[in-house]
Design an enzyme around this catalytic site. Structure first.
Site, mmCIF file in Angstrom:
data_model
loop_
_atom_site.group_PDB
_atom_site.id
_atom_site.type_symbol
_atom_site.label_atom_id
_atom_site.label_comp_id
_atom_site.label_asym_id
_atom_site.label_seq_id
_atom_site.Cartn_x
_atom_site.Cartn_y
_atom_site.Cartn_z
ATOM 1 N N ALA A 262 0.831 -1.204 0.000
ATOM 2 C CA ALA A 262 0.000 0.000 0.000
ATOM 3 C C ALA A 262 0.864 1.252 0.000
ATOM 4 O O ALA A 262 0.538 2.254 -0.643
ATOM 5 C CB ALA A 262 -0.932 0.002 1.213
ATOM 6 N N SER A 267 1.826 6.106 -3.310
ATOM 7 C CA SER A 267 2.767 7.217 -3.455
ATOM 8 C C SER A 267 3.235 7.352 -4.898
ATOM 9 O O SER A 267 3.328 8.463 -5.435
ATOM 10 C CB SER A 267 3.970 7.019 -2.532
#
Length: 429
Positions: A262, A267
């Site tokens: 994740a 990002s």
């Protein structure tokens, strides 16, 4: 917006029992417009989840925040009183062909946990994501960004383009999170491949890579247990060894999977989506070039305007209640739609406009791109810092950066996600 207990006079919901499907082509191709239309139909719209099961789409800003912070909505279906049947999320696991014995690693993460497990698990990793520690990572993130950007010209194809996702956004984000967690540098590229398999939602890829990923994590835990270091994995092992087993082996491995996968995917795609947005809005790019101090506010606006996570995890009602006048029955599944909330004209002035000055410095976060409530993104501070570094170093290294060719970008069509397959750019005129 209202969130109350129901009464006998509750009207029947006005929407079809079938309704919009998360796999509808219009929602996959343009979730901003598609979910925006649902938002204007009503605050709560009946529809279908990815696997076809019924779900309530919660579409407006105030209602999304209300659902995400209300303890009457839980993430784990078995925590609904009286629910002792099959887990409705198993339908998704069947579609992805995840072996039954491994499903706990996807369904039992901190993202899907409820109290009392959730605060216990969150406390174990909160220290690693404390603001002071994250700020201390900035020089290393800057060095990694500078190294990757210095190597970009060598990655140019014959047509003079380079893929920013492939050669900058992904390598930067996966390197940062792997170093924080404690993944050996030699294995970083393998994790990047595993992450791609998982988010692809293609069973033929996931059914082979996921078992290998789980086995790798268990083996890494045993190796690290014999030689602890200054990383998050070692901290988790110390807690496990010295705190009466409050953290099981399965929970430990699940935490590693969740943080790495994740942490780097979201990002990387914030950097990719944000770069594409800035290049498509030269007035906003000029503002940022003229005032680098605008970066923290700019990252918040880019997270609102083009964040990669467009829906929250499913929530399940633990009792009968009303949500903005719509009766919700105990056990019903709700899908909080972050993308429609972030473009809600009831909350934002001119929400479709990208405005890097929209979020005032020092004010509370004015979007739900990182979620809300107890499941607010644990790595939000790290993600914001990575994005700030990425955009600042990118603009410094590549002053002539431009989108290459067709303005229609190569995007993946995945439910609840806004991500590029590639971002072809030109480094010079």
């Amino acid at each position: 917006m209202s969130l109350t207990s129901p009464d006998a006079a509750c009207p029947v919901g006005p929407h079809s029992a079938r309704g919009p499907h998360m796999m509808d082509p219009e929602l996959l191709a343009d979730p901003f417009a598609g979910y925006g239309r649902l938002r204007e139909q009503g605050p709560v719209v009946r529809g279908r989840f990815v696997d076809g099961t019924p779900v309530w789409f919660v579409t407006r800003y105030d209602d999304v925040r209300a659902v995400l912070r209300d303890p009457r909505f839980v993430n784990t279906p078995s925590h609904v009183p009286g629910e002792d049947g099959a887990d409705p999320r198993d339908g998704m696991m069947e579609l992805l062909k995840v072996p039954e014995k491994l499903r706990v690693y996807l369904l039992g993460s901190i993202l899907d946990s409820d109290p009392p497990d959730h605060p216990r698990l969150r406390r174990l990793v909160t220290r690693a994501f404390a603001a002071r520690r994250i700020l201390g990572l900035r020089p290393g993130i800057e060095r990694t960004a500078d190294r990757l950007l210095a190597g970009l010209p060598a990655k140019e194809l014959d047509d003079g383009t380079v893929d920013l996702l492939e050669h900058f956004a992904y390598p930067l984000s996966i390197t940062v999170i792997c170093e924080l967690v404690g993944i050996p540098a030699d294995d970083v590229e393998q994790w990047r491949e595993w992450g791609g398999d998982l988010v692809s939602m293609r069973p033929e890829r996931l059914q082979h890579s996921f078992p290998v990923m789980i086995e790798y994590c268990h083996e890494l835990v045993e190796r690290r247990r014999a030689a602890l270091r200054d990383d998050l994995l070692s901290e988790l092992i110390r807690v496990q060894d010295h705190d009466g087993g409050r953290l099981s082996d399965t929970e430990l491995v699940t935490m590693v999977l969740t943080l790495v996968l994740a942490g780097h995917e979201t990002s990387a795609h914030l950097i990719g989506n944000g770069t594409a947005a800035l290049l498509a809005h030269p007035d906003q790019l000029a503002l940022l070039r003229a005032d680098p101090g605008l970066l923290p506010r700019a990252v918040h606006e880019l997270m609102r305007w083009c964040g990669s996570v467009q829906v929250a995890r499913l929530r399940y009602a633990t009792e009968d209640l009303l949500l903005s006048g719509t009766p919700i029955a105990r056990g019903d599944a709700l899908q909080a739609v972050l993308v429609s909330a972030n473009f809600d004209p009831r909350h934002y002035t001119d929400p479709d406009r990208l405005d890097l000055t929209r979020h005032q410095e020092g004010q509370a976060e004015n979007h739900v791109g990182f979620g809300h409530g107890i499941h607010y993104c644990l790595g939000a501070t790290l993600a914001r810092q990575e994005a700030e570094v990425a955009f600042s170093r990118l603009l410094a290294h590549c002053p002539d950066l431009a989108l290459a060719g067709d303005p229609e970008l190569d995007r993946a069509r995945l439910p609840g996600s806004w991500r590029l397959n590639a971002l072809r750019l030109r480094l010079r005129p």
